[in-house]
Design a protein around this motif. Structure first.
Motif, mmCIF file in Angstrom:
data_model
loop_
_atom_site.group_PDB
_atom_site.id
_atom_site.type_symbol
_atom_site.label_atom_id
_atom_site.label_comp_id
_atom_site.label_asym_id
_atom_site.label_seq_id
_atom_site.Cartn_x
_atom_site.Cartn_y
_atom_site.Cartn_z
ATOM 1 N N ASP A 159 54.292 -27.379 56.848
ATOM 2 C CA ASP A 159 54.047 -26.005 57.285
ATOM 3 C C ASP A 159 54.558 -25.007 56.252
ATOM 4 O O ASP A 159 55.613 -25.203 55.648
ATOM 5 C CB ASP A 159 54.752 -25.740 58.607
ATOM 6 N N LEU A 160 53.779 -23.946 56.057
ATOM 7 C CA LEU A 160 54.156 -22.864 55.161
ATOM 8 C C LEU A 160 53.981 -21.549 55.894
ATOM 9 O O LEU A 160 53.132 -21.424 56.768
ATOM 10 C CB LEU A 160 53.272 -22.856 53.898
ATOM 11 N N ALA A 161 54.786 -20.565 55.527
ATOM 12 C CA ALA A 161 54.697 -19.250 56.150
ATOM 13 C C ALA A 161 55.022 -18.182 55.120
ATOM 14 O O ALA A 161 55.887 -18.372 54.268
ATOM 15 C CB ALA A 161 55.652 -19.144 57.336
ATOM 16 N N ASN A 162 54.284 -17.073 55.175
ATOM 17 C CA ASN A 162 54.551 -15.923 54.311
ATOM 18 C C ASN A 162 55.158 -14.822 55.170
ATOM 19 O O ASN A 162 54.491 -14.232 56.015
ATOM 20 C CB ASN A 162 53.255 -15.434 53.649
ATOM 21 N N LEU A 163 56.445 -14.554 54.964
ATOM 22 C CA LEU A 163 57.155 -13.565 55.766
ATOM 23 C C LEU A 163 57.053 -12.158 55.196
ATOM 24 O O LEU A 163 57.663 -11.232 55.712
ATOM 25 C CB LEU A 163 58.625 -13.973 55.900
ATOM 26 N N GLY A 164 56.294 -11.991 54.116
ATOM 27 C CA GLY A 164 56.074 -10.661 53.556
ATOM 28 C C GLY A 164 57.070 -10.341 52.459
ATOM 29 O O GLY A 164 57.881 -11.180 52.068
ATOM 30 N N PRO A 165 57.015 -9.128 51.914
ATOM 31 C CA PRO A 165 56.191 -8.001 52.408
ATOM 32 C C PRO A 165 54.789 -7.969 51.828
ATOM 33 O O PRO A 165 54.023 -7.085 52.159
ATOM 34 C CB PRO A 165 56.998 -6.797 51.942
ATOM 35 N N PHE A 166 54.423 -8.897 50.889
ATOM 36 C CA PHE A 166 53.117 -8.847 50.258
ATOM 37 C C PHE A 166 52.367 -10.145 50.504
ATOM 38 O O PHE A 166 52.953 -11.181 50.821
ATOM 39 C CB PHE A 166 53.247 -8.617 48.741
ATOM 40 N N ASP A 167 51.042 -10.110 50.332
ATOM 41 C CA ASP A 167 50.249 -11.320 50.372
ATOM 42 C C ASP A 167 50.657 -12.231 49.218
ATOM 43 O O ASP A 167 51.175 -11.785 48.196
ATOM 44 C CB ASP A 167 48.759 -10.990 50.256
ATOM 45 N N VAL A 168 50.410 -13.510 49.385
ATOM 46 C CA VAL A 168 50.821 -14.503 48.396
ATOM 47 C C VAL A 168 49.598 -15.274 47.909
ATOM 48 O O VAL A 168 48.805 -15.769 48.698
ATOM 49 C CB VAL A 168 51.848 -15.488 49.002
ATOM 50 N N GLY A 169 49.445 -15.348 46.592
ATOM 51 C CA GLY A 169 48.393 -16.156 45.998
ATOM 52 C C GLY A 169 48.962 -17.017 44.894
ATOM 53 O O GLY A 169 50.151 -16.952 44.562
ATOM 54 N N HIS A 170 48.134 -17.844 44.292
ATOM 55 C CA HIS A 170 48.522 -18.676 43.152
ATOM 56 C C HIS A 170 49.585 -19.708 43.513
ATOM 57 O O HIS A 170 50.286 -20.194 42.630
ATOM 58 C CB HIS A 170 49.040 -17.819 41.990
ATOM 59 N N LEU A 171 49.770 -20.023 44.788
ATOM 60 C CA LEU A 171 50.761 -21.024 45.149
ATOM 61 C C LEU A 171 50.116 -22.406 45.094
ATOM 62 O O LEU A 171 49.180 -22.703 45.830
ATOM 63 C CB LEU A 171 51.307 -20.763 46.558
ATOM 64 N N VAL A 172 50.610 -23.245 44.190
ATOM 65 C CA VAL A 172 50.112 -24.609 44.035
ATOM 66 C C VAL A 172 51.209 -25.561 44.502
ATOM 67 O O VAL A 172 52.356 -25.478 44.048
ATOM 68 C CB VAL A 172 49.726 -24.910 42.580
ATOM 69 N N VAL A 173 50.867 -26.443 45.430
ATOM 70 C CA VAL A 173 51.821 -27.409 45.955
ATOM 71 C C VAL A 173 51.385 -28.805 45.533
ATOM 72 O O VAL A 173 50.227 -29.192 45.735
ATOM 73 C CB VAL A 173 51.913 -27.322 47.489
ATOM 74 N N ASN A 174 52.305 -29.538 44.927
ATOM 75 C CA ASN A 174 52.040 -30.904 44.467
ATOM 76 C C ASN A 174 52.530 -31.885 45.528
ATOM 77 O O ASN A 174 53.688 -31.840 45.949
ATOM 78 C CB ASN A 174 52.749 -31.157 43.131
ATOM 79 N N PHE A 175 51.655 -32.780 45.956
ATOM 80 C CA PHE A 175 51.983 -33.766 46.984
ATOM 81 C C PHE A 175 52.026 -35.165 46.382
ATOM 82 O O PHE A 175 51.204 -35.518 45.527
ATOM 83 C CB PHE A 175 50.960 -33.724 48.127
ATOM 84 N N SER A 176 52.981 -35.937 46.829
ATOM 85 C CA SER A 176 53.106 -37.334 46.427
ATOM 86 C C SER A 176 52.884 -38.188 47.669
ATOM 87 O O SER A 176 53.477 -37.920 48.724
ATOM 88 C CB SER A 176 54.497 -37.591 45.834
ATOM 89 N N SER A 208 56.423 -39.155 52.214
ATOM 90 C CA SER A 208 55.608 -38.325 51.335
ATOM 91 C C SER A 208 56.437 -37.112 50.956
ATOM 92 O O SER A 208 57.387 -36.756 51.657
ATOM 93 C CB SER A 208 54.301 -37.894 52.011
ATOM 94 N N THR A 209 56.093 -36.474 49.850
ATOM 95 C CA THR A 209 56.837 -35.287 49.420
ATOM 96 C C THR A 209 55.874 -34.172 49.051
ATOM 97 O O THR A 209 54.708 -34.415 48.714
ATOM 98 C CB THR A 209 57.731 -35.601 48.197
ATOM 99 N N ALA A 210 56.375 -32.953 49.163
ATOM 100 C CA ALA A 210 55.631 -31.762 48.752
ATOM 101 C C ALA A 210 56.550 -30.911 47.894
ATOM 102 O O ALA A 210 57.703 -30.685 48.254
ATOM 103 C CB ALA A 210 55.145 -30.979 49.966
ATOM 104 N N GLU A 211 56.030 -30.441 46.762
ATOM 105 C CA GLU A 211 56.845 -29.655 45.850
ATOM 106 C C GLU A 211 56.051 -28.456 45.359
ATOM 107 O O GLU A 211 54.936 -28.599 44.840
ATOM 108 C CB GLU A 211 57.308 -30.491 44.670
ATOM 109 N N ALA A 212 56.610 -27.277 45.545
ATOM 110 C CA ALA A 212 55.970 -26.061 45.050
ATOM 111 C C ALA A 212 56.140 -25.993 43.538
ATOM 112 O O ALA A 212 57.244 -26.188 43.019
ATOM 113 C CB ALA A 212 56.580 -24.834 45.701
ATOM 114 N N ILE A 213 55.054 -25.731 42.847
ATOM 115 C CA ILE A 213 55.081 -25.673 41.389
ATOM 116 C C ILE A 213 55.357 -24.241 40.951
ATOM 117 O O ILE A 213 54.608 -23.322 41.299
ATOM 118 C CB ILE A 213 53.752 -26.172 40.803
ATOM 119 N N GLU A 214 56.434 -24.067 40.204
ATOM 120 C CA GLU A 214 56.765 -22.743 39.701
ATOM 121 C C GLU A 214 55.939 -22.432 38.455
ATOM 122 O O GLU A 214 55.755 -23.274 37.593
ATOM 123 C CB GLU A 214 58.254 -22.650 39.380
ATOM 124 N N THR A 215 55.439 -21.207 38.415
ATOM 125 C CA THR A 215 54.691 -20.727 37.256
ATOM 126 C C THR A 215 55.220 -19.350 36.900
ATOM 127 O O THR A 215 56.155 -18.838 37.521
ATOM 128 C CB THR A 215 53.183 -20.644 37.568
#
Length: 941
Positions: free
Chosen positions: A19-36, A242-249
């Motif tokens: 589960d992911l949630a955006n608590l604000g204050p702005f919309d979020v884009g470009h989020l890439v999550v790597n799953f194993s 399984s794992t999920a990792e947010a990729i920082e850019t």
């Protein structure tokens, strides 16, 4: 979060949800999550076989697939039979869903609305408290300029998150950095694989979240039966990580831990042991002790573990000796499962142990099970002498509290044996495997008990099947039948106003009078408009708190004008004072505080208000009906309020936006950063707009201009989404895919009923035709999407469309052509393009008004005399088509179109359509609900 179910051929389905949630204050884009994902073991044998592409499920209902090497998806053409009930589509309605820690701080050019922050804040005050600026006013927001729109040559990436497309150009400010200083980010792509041995694989999901939006990445797999049978038949326990990792850019920065995991653990009930006499089983490359069993863990490292069974202690390889194991300091109990935390502790995620553990709240200290105030001093605490303890069992006293071992309880002086079959416990680990540790209000301690739906027997906890159900009729009167997403079945749950106590639903002492039935005979049970809760209120002429009412001292109505409707304050010669008299000339009788007609208008036409007519619809009896553009019960009619019309209203997540058909002068009429407005409709007879707030699980109401906004009703919802107003019958229809139901709520007294809930899987859009007495809705169930209709009282249900339909969203009634039209986002894997479809209100003559391109995602829909208009999640603005010729029209731009996603859409005319039904005038009375039955009559509830 891990989940387990089975396919029709009994192959276990293992589902992991992040589960992911955006608590604000702005919309979020470009989020890439790597799953194993543990697709195969090291030898290339299938483990968690993927029959379909993992997908992103947004809380708004949209679904997008992740990016994965295609050869990893169902390469063996495994025959996954179609399931009648969808899996993994209710997970985001569960309050205890595992929250991923994938970050909350981002910086993305396409989604950076910092330049609008001050404008939004000022609008919140201006548009909710001030009058609407007139056309040409200096205070009016600048109009969005008309833009050209070219539909030729559009191309979309197949199966990938699409960028926001603005008609003819971007309304986002251009970057202030020169070209040479702008960041260029290398595109992140999913890995590809060669050969047939993949072992653990990786894939990526691209996620975009509006403010306050939630999304869940769902991975469905099949535990491959051949591998288990041929290579792991002697394994007694299997664990899959399984794992999920947010990729920082350069455009995405993660706050907190960037990596989380989900776990599924399976116990094999009857493993096959083939070792020789006196030998242990082979577990990977190890030989276990003869009493141990094999536990295989598949994760970032595949690891076989020899484990001693209950009642034995040892390392599992060299020894397993009889004895009671003590909890190792490294053993971590997942507090989400049995919630063993103390009253001053909370269950939180610890990154160092990658688990959820009990931690004392700020201001307290302890081990998470017992937490004492920070001012507490152990050295100054005096404990009992423990003289009351039985045998060698002594209490363990810490932080001002004493506890005893399993099978014993602390009685204030020492440990005594628990003889009631419910031993004291601290966590579920202290109980039998078939029990849970829960707080017992009678003994004021935590004890081991069977879970609800199970009972204690000589053989342990056995299911009593009490909570299984298919409909409300299978449950007790104080229960309702609801789908439990984590269990994958329907079970009986306590109704609103009831609490589970000692495995029984009992009345909540804080419930309303509609549940408690505790009003005095001289009181009425009415809803509080501020809280929506039903309260007892003494009737006119009586005083008290509603549960106890006494006749008030006689005060002349000339001093206290408390006369009822249809009564007048007149001087009474006999009493020598003023009192209330019902209007007998019009045919009303009563005590002056409550007056009702004693004759029908057929016998005495004066009963009706001058602005109503006496009608006899379908020979059902005479009744008063307010004339067109008047509202009321016919006995009393008021003119419908005048309001500005001829514009559209768009539910844009955090805002409701007024959109003129010209596109100029658009503005928000309501804006709140913590709401998610999804469904919206117009109560034209009262000049009100009503909308669902999915995030806060409530329904709001305001004037058409956005003023006087308030909560109309809350409570009892899990995911209120679609909404439709029957302004004639004064009812509101709401879809809730969280409870898989359609509910009707009275606009007059807030009485509510679930009229439809069986065989509903994902109800979304809803529309009504008051004159026909029909309700229409879409169901975007992944395995059987359809459009249905029923009479407004829930009878006469039938399916209108279940063929060549992809993902139906919103639905609307065309009162001009007597059609019902809906948006369909399509489904490429079924070769169904996005489109706008219509069918006659009676269910015949289906037609496609316009077919769209793959990648477009039509959602909300509104209908005017000549056009059908819709919102689109991939293309901003409002789009339209001539509903007769199918010719596309120029999109209508509006301000803030790039803030979040557009949801529902409603046309706001200057007055209601001139239609009526048998419920007009509230023939069932003000304390009941009138529902048209589709045949010209009605049902009173």
């Amino acid at each position: 979060m891990g989940d387990l179910s089975v396919t029709p051929d009994q192959s276990p389905i293992v589902s992991h949800t992040y589960d992911l949630a955006n608590l604000g204050p702005f919309d979020v884009g470009h989020l890439v999550v790597n799953f194993s994902w543990p697709l195969q073991d090291k030898s290339g044998h299938w483990l968690l076989y993927l029959p379909q592409i993992p997908y992103i499920q947004y809380s708004s209902g949209a679904r997008e697939i992740c990016e994965i090497d295609p050869q990893l998806i169902n390469p063996l053409d495994y025959n996954l039979q179609r399931r009648s009930k969808r899996q993994a589509e209710n997970y985001f309605y569960e309050d205890d869903s595992e929250q991923s820690a994938l970050g909350s701080v981002y910086d993305a050019t396409d989604y950076d609305y910092s330049h609008l922050t001050q404008q939004l804040l000022s609008m919140t005050e201006d548009y909710q408290t001030e009058d609407q600026p007139s056309a040409g006013s200096e205070d009016q927001p600048p109009a969005v300029e008309d833009q050209m729109y070219d539909f030729a040559g559009e191309e979309y990436d197949d199966g990938r998150q699409l960028s926001d497309i603005n008609a003819g150009g971007s309304s986002v400010e251009e970057s202030e950095f020169p070209e040479s200083e702008r960041v260029t980010q290398t595109e992140i792509l999913a890995p590809t694989y060669t050969g047939n041995t993949f072992s653990r694989i990786n894939f990526i999901c691209r996620v975009s979240l509006a403010v306050n939006e939630r999304a869940s990445v769902n991975i469905e797999s099949i535990l491959y039966p051949s591998t288990m049978h041929d290579h792991y038949s002697s394994v007694a326990k299997l664990t899959f990580h399984s794992t999920a990792e947010a990729i920082e850019t350069d455009m995405v920065k993660v706050s907190g831990s960037s990596k989380v995991s989900a776990v599924t653990e399976l116990t094999i009930l009857d493993p096959v042991y083939s070792q020789g006499p006196g030998r242990g089983i082979i577990c990977g490359e190890k030989e276990c002790h003869k009493y141990a069993f094999c536990h295989m863990m598949f994760g970032e490292i595949d690891q076989p573990i020899c484990q001693c069974p209950d009642g034995f202690v040892g390392d599992g390889e060299s020894n397993c000796d009889p004895g009671v194991a003590t909890t190792s300091p490294t053993t971590v109990i997942d507090c989400r499962t049995d919630n063993p935390c103390g009253s001053n502790a909370q269950c939180i995620y610890q990154a160092d142990s990658s688990s959820y553990v009990c931690v004392c709240r700020p201001g307290f200290h302890g081990d998470g099970y017992i937490c004492a105030d920070e001012n507490f001093s152990e050295s100054s605490q005096t404990y009992p002498d423990k003289s009351g303890s039985v045998g060698d069992m002594e209490p363990e006293c810490r932080f001002g509290a004493c506890t005893c071992g399993s099978g014993y309880r602390y009685d204030g002086s020492g440990c005594v044996r628990e003889v009631q079959g419910s031993p004291e416990c601290r966590t579920t680990a202290d109980c039998r495997p078939d029990q849970q540790c829960s707080f017992n209000s009678f003994s004021n301690m935590r004890t081991c008990t069977c879970e609800y739906g199970y009972m204690e027997t000589s053989e342990g906890c056995m299911s009593d099947q009490r909570d299984l159900c298919s409909a409300d009729r299978d449950c007790q009167p104080e229960q309702v039948c609801q789908f439990a997403g984590r269990e994958g079945r329907r079970r009986c749950e306590c109704r609103i106003g009831f609490l589970m106590e000692n495995q029984r639903c009992v009345q909540n002492p804080d419930a309303g009078c509609d549940i408690l039935k505790n009003c005095d005979s001289s009181a009425e049970c009415v809803p509080n408009p501020d809280t929506g809760k039903y309260e007892c209120r003494c009737i006119n002429g009586f005083v008290g708190n509603g549960t106890v009412c006494e006749r008030s001292s006689r005060i002349g109505c000339n001093v206290l004008n408390n006369c009822g409707k249809f009564a007048s304050c007149l001087f009474d010669q006999q009493d020598r004072g003023y009192r209330c008299f019902c209007d007998t000339a019009r045919g009303f009788d009563g005590d002056g505080y409550s007056c009702s007609p004693v004759q029908s208008c057929g016998e005495n036409p004066a009963v009706c208000d001058p602005n109503s007519d006496c009608v006899n619809p379908y020979g059902a009896g005479h009744g008063c009906r307010c004339k067109f553009n008047f509202f009321g019960d016919g006995l009393s009619c008021e003119p419908s309020p005048k309001y500005e019309g001829n514009f559209l209203l768009v539910a844009q997540g955090i805002a409701l936006i007024k959109v003129p058909f010209s596109g100029r002068g658009s503005r928000p009429v309501n804006i709140k950063s913590n709401q998610l407005s999804s469904g919206v409709d117009l109560d034209c007879s009262r000049g009100k707009i009503i909308w669902t707030d999915t995030k806060n699980k409530q329904i709001n109401i305001a004037d058409v201009d956005g003023k006087n906004a308030e909560v109309f009703i809350s409570g009892g919802f899990k995911f209120p989404e679609g909404l439709a107003v029957d302004w004639v019958s004064r009812n509101l229809f709401v879809t809730d895919p969280g409870t898989d139901s359609i509910e009707v709520i009275s606009l007059e007294n807030k009485m509510r009923f679930r009229i439809l809930e069986e065989n509903l899987h994902s109800p979304r859009g809803v529309a009504v035709h008051p004159m026909l007495g029909k309700v229409y809705w879409t169901d975007w169930d992944s395995y059987g999407p359809k459009v249905e209709m029923a009479n407004m009282d829930g009878t006469g249900r039938e399916t209108l469309v279940d063929f060549m339909i992809g993902e139906p969203n919103s639905i609307a009634v065309d009162y001009f052509s007597q059609e019902v039209c809906w948006t369909d986002a399509g489904k490429k894997e079924w070769d169904i393009k996005p489109k706008i479809d219509c069918i006659s209100a009676s269910g015949s003559g289906r037609r496609t008004v316009v077919e769209l391109s793959y990648g477009e995602y039509p959602y909300g829909i509104a209908i005017t005399q000549n056009s059908i208009l819709w919102t689109d999640w991939k293309k901003k603005y409002v789009h339209g088509v001539d509903k007769n010729s199918g010719t596309r029209q120029k999109p209508i731009p509006y301000m803030l179109a790039n803030i979040g996603k557009p949801y529902d859409l409603v046309n706001v005319p200057e007055e209601c359509p001139n239609i009526a039904n048998s419920c007009q005038g509230q023939p069932c009375g003000m304390n009941r609900m009138c529902l048209p039955d589709g045949s010209g009559g009605h049902t009173c509830r």
